[in-house]
Design a protein around this motif. Structure first.
Motif, PDB file in Angstrom:
ATOM      1  N   GLY A   1       0.836  -1.261  -0.059  1.00  0.00           N
ATOM      2  CA  GLY A   1       0.083   0.042  -0.077  1.00  0.00           C
ATOM      3  C   GLY A   1       0.732   1.213   0.145  1.00  0.00           C
ATOM      4  O   GLY A   1       0.567   2.311  -0.683  1.00  0.00           O
ATOM      5  N   THR A   2       2.061   1.256   0.746  1.00  0.00           N
ATOM      6  CA  THR A   2       3.000   2.359   0.742  1.00  0.00           C
ATOM      7  C   THR A   2       3.557   2.513  -0.702  1.00  0.00           C
ATOM      8  O   THR A   2       3.450   3.594  -0.975  1.00  0.00           O
ATOM      9  CB  THR A   2       4.172   2.069   1.714  1.00  0.00           C
TER      10      THR A   2
ATOM     11  N   LEU B   1       1.016   4.184  -2.899  1.00  0.00           N
ATOM     12  CA  LEU B   1       0.768   5.867  -2.684  1.00  0.00           C
ATOM     13  C   LEU B   1       1.835   6.431  -3.301  1.00  0.00           C
ATOM     14  O   LEU B   1       1.795   7.390  -4.100  1.00  0.00           O
ATOM     15  CB  LEU B   1       0.976   6.143  -1.212  1.00  0.00           C
TER      16      LEU B   1
ATOM     17  N   THR C   1      -4.020   9.294   9.883  1.00  0.00           N
ATOM     18  CA  THR C   1      -3.950   8.117   9.069  1.00  0.00           C
ATOM     19  C   THR C   1      -2.621   7.581   9.473  1.00  0.00           C
ATOM     20  O   THR C   1      -1.948   8.063  10.440  1.00  0.00           O
ATOM     21  CB  THR C   1      -3.860   8.691   7.594  1.00  0.00           C
TER      22      THR C   1
ATOM     23  N   ALA D   1       2.044   5.830   6.353  1.00  0.00           N
ATOM     24  CA  ALA D   1       2.738   5.691   4.763  1.00  0.00           C
ATOM     25  C   ALA D   1       1.703   6.673   3.988  1.00  0.00           C
ATOM     26  O   ALA D   1       2.516   7.041   2.967  1.00  0.00           O
ATOM     27  CB  ALA D   1       2.203   4.319   4.495  1.00  0.00           C
TER      28      ALA D   1
ATOM     29  N   SER E   1      -6.888   2.014   1.535  1.00  0.00           N
ATOM     30  CA  SER E   1      -6.158   0.875   2.201  1.00  0.00           C
ATOM     31  C   SER E   1      -7.220   0.216   3.389  1.00  0.00           C
ATOM     32  O   SER E   1      -6.817  -0.943   3.612  1.00  0.00           O
ATOM     33  CB  SER E   1      -4.806   1.156   2.902  1.00  0.00           C
ATOM     34  N   GLN E   2      -8.129   0.832   4.018  1.00  0.00           N
ATOM     35  CA  GLN E   2      -8.631   0.432   5.070  1.00  0.00           C
ATOM     36  C   GLN E   2     -10.350   0.407   4.669  1.00  0.00           C
ATOM     37  O   GLN E   2     -10.970   0.155   5.470  1.00  0.00           O
ATOM     38  CB  GLN E   2      -8.769   1.381   6.444  1.00  0.00           C
TER      39      GLN E   2
ATOM     40  N   LYS F   1      -5.609  -6.697   6.373  1.00  0.00           N
ATOM     41  CA  LYS F   1      -6.374  -5.717   5.727  1.00  0.00           C
ATOM     42  C   LYS F   1      -7.648  -6.681   5.158  1.00  0.00           C
ATOM     43  O   LYS F   1      -7.554  -7.778   5.153  1.00  0.00           O
ATOM     44  CB  LYS F   1      -6.108  -5.075   4.661  1.00  0.00           C
TER      45      LYS F   1
ATOM     46  N   ALA G   1       1.623  -6.592  -0.418  1.00  0.00           N
ATOM     47  CA  ALA G   1       0.883  -6.301  -1.495  1.00  0.00           C
ATOM     48  C   ALA G   1       0.073  -5.116  -1.603  1.00  0.00           C
ATOM     49  O   ALA G   1      -0.280  -4.915  -0.515  1.00  0.00           O
ATOM     50  CB  ALA G   1       0.189  -7.469  -2.133  1.00  0.00           C
TER      51      ALA G   1
ATOM     52  N   TYR H   1      -5.469   5.718  16.027  1.00  0.00           N
ATOM     53  CA  TYR H   1      -3.826   5.656  16.265  1.00  0.00           C
ATOM     54  C   TYR H   1      -3.580   6.428  17.541  1.00  0.00           C
ATOM     55  O   TYR H   1      -4.356   7.362  17.952  1.00  0.00           O
ATOM     56  CB  TYR H   1      -3.041   6.377  15.296  1.00  0.00           C
TER      57      TYR H   1
HETATM   58  C1  LIG Z   1      -4.445   4.074   5.632  1.00  0.00           C
HETATM   59  C2  LIG Z   1      -3.341   3.217   5.082  1.00  0.00           C
HETATM   60  N1  LIG Z   1      -2.505   3.865   4.007  1.00  0.00           N
HETATM   61  C3  LIG Z   1      -1.349   2.945   3.814  1.00  0.00           C
HETATM   62  C4  LIG Z   1      -1.028   1.676   4.368  1.00  0.00           C
HETATM   63  C5  LIG Z   1       0.099   1.176   3.996  1.00  0.00           C
HETATM   64  O1  LIG Z   1       0.049  -0.048   3.466  1.00  0.00           O
HETATM   65  P1  LIG Z   1       1.098  -1.163   3.521  1.00  0.00           P
HETATM   66  O2  LIG Z   1       1.278  -1.637   4.989  1.00  0.00           O
HETATM   67  O3  LIG Z   1       0.608  -2.349   2.616  1.00  0.00           O
HETATM   68  O4  LIG Z   1       2.463  -0.797   2.676  1.00  0.00           O
HETATM   69  C6  LIG Z   1      -1.619   1.430   5.426  1.00  0.00           C
HETATM   70  C7  LIG Z   1      -1.347   0.135   6.149  1.00  0.00           C
HETATM   71  O5  LIG Z   1      -1.535   0.021   7.331  1.00  0.00           O
HETATM   72  C8  LIG Z   1      -3.082   2.457   5.875  1.00  0.00           C
HETATM   73  O6  LIG Z   1      -3.574   1.687   6.975  1.00  0.00           O
END
Ligand SMILES: Cc1ncc(COP(=O)(O)O)c(C=O)c1O
Length: 385
Positions: free
Chosen positions: A60-61, A64, A97, A100, A171-172, A198, A206, A323
């Protein structure tokens, strides 16, 4: 009774045969990265969102980063164009958030500009966006947090007025809906994490990006693999954001069950709400009229959060904190000079939220056990400020 925060084993056992079959296929085909299974998943994911394009990625990172980069935000794109602006470009991003979402803005050489969230949805406050827009603003990132879509219409209106890109971090919130349409399909690009926990989770790292913009799709495809047009012919510099074939295989199986698992989460959420309704000290998450919430997390708000968490832990119930500290108060952003009081809603809410266990396979007995122990906490002496 022991109740884990998340139980991935039960889900795995329900699809074990299919997964093993798929893994055997991948291992004997010996195509381990971005092969047929990844392609198949990309097609299924795009189709399920009624969009033209999907690029499977490594997280997910990375999704982005890939999206910001391909949209031409920040320094890297200016280097590509052969010039460098003195001032940094800015991207508007919610302050509550996962890091990431914002660290990848810095990675492309732009500046994350934080905005507070709404009290009732935990999502970016559309009314607080406009005052943060400057001539350097390029984009707004909308994070559909905890599984509930943000209020997109006013945000899209602002983006349109100032000519800004909109990136949806989904992502969520896999298959969550805003006014009947899946999130990730409203802005220029939707980004997803398939981190194992997730709602749609791989068995490793992934992610994916989706878009209807062909030009953006072609760029993201290039950047995903070192800017190649064909092997060893590099149009531009890129990176390695490729999805592993084993993850594509897992996701190709799991996507077929996502609707059913999402309904399971919604069932658990409504049972929690029904049972918690009589405890006045607990505020449960609200589903907005414009939203279909997919309850990636079930966030309650209480005034004595840490004590409640340890009370539950002592009785075998694991909880989470999403968080505990908003981004502007993290050491990582100290250099920006933010201080306590800058984002009052996020600061207050971060001290009150507690994530209860939620997964599609949770039984009524387990949900009742969690709620009974919350009840016990508030009716006992342990509840004192
Ligand atoms: C809102 C959000 N954005 C981005 C990410 C990043 O995803 P990843 O862990 O797959 O890199 C996450 C993961 O926890 C997330 O919750």
């Amino acid at each position: 009774m022991q109740i884990p925060f998340l139980d991935l084993k039960l889900q795995y056992l329900s699809i074990q045969k299919e997964i093993i079959q798929e893994f055997n296929d991948v291992l004997s085909n010996t195509s381990y990265i971005c092969g047929k299974k990844v392609k198949n998943f990309e097609e299924m994911f795009a189709k399920s969102h009624n969009v033209k394009y999907c690029v499977g990625t490594s997280s997910g990172t990375d999704s982005l980063h890939l999206a910001y980069w391909a949209l031409g935000i920040g320094i890297s794109s200016q280097i590509d164009k052969g010039y460098l602006k003195k001032e940094m470009e800015e991207v508007i991003v919610p302050v509550n958030t996962y890091i990431a979402t914002s660290e990848t803005i810095s990675m492309v050489g732009a500046k994350p500009v934080f905005v507070d969230h709404q009290e009732d949805t935990f999502n970016i406050d559309p009314n607080a966006i406009e005052e943060k827009i400057t001539p350097m603003t390029r984009a707004i990132v909308v994070v559909h947090l905890y599984g509930q879509p943000a209020d997109l219409d006013p945000i899209l209106k602002i983006a349109n007025k100032y000519g800004l890109f909109v990136i949806e971090d989904c992502s969520q919130s896999h298959i969550a809906e805003y006014k009947g349409k899946r999130v990730g399909t409203f802005g220029n690009v939707g980004t997803f994490s398939f981190y194992p926990g997730k709602n749609l989770g791989a068995y490793g790292e992934a992610g994916a990006v989706i878009t209807n913009d062909e030009n953006l799709f072609q760029k993201m495809l290039r950047y995903r693999q070192h800017g190649v047009v064909e092997k060893y012919n590099h149009d531009i510099e890129g990176h390695n954001y490729r999805m592993e074939e084993l993850q594509g295989a897992v996701l190709g199986v799991k996507i077929k069950y996502l609707n059913e698992w999402t309904e399971g989460r919604r069932r658990v959420a409504s049972k929690y709400k029904e049972l918690l309704a009589n405890i006045s000290e607990v505020k449960v998450p609200e589903e907005m009229t414009y939203a279909k919430h997919v309850y990636h997390l079930f966030e309650i708000r209480v005034s004595n959060r840490d004590k409640l968490a340890s009370h539950l832990r002592a009785r075998g119930v694991e909880t989470g904190l999403h968080y505990p500290k908003p981004l502007h108060l993290q050491n990582a952003y100290k250099y920006r000079g933010y201080s306590e009081g800058n984002f009052p809603v996020a600061e207050r809410v971060s001290k009150e939220i507690l994530s209860l266990p939620i997964y599609s396979e949770m039984t009524d007995e387990q949900i009742c056990y969690v709620v009974e122990n919350i009840k016990e906490f508030f009716s006992s002496n342990s509840y004192s400020k």
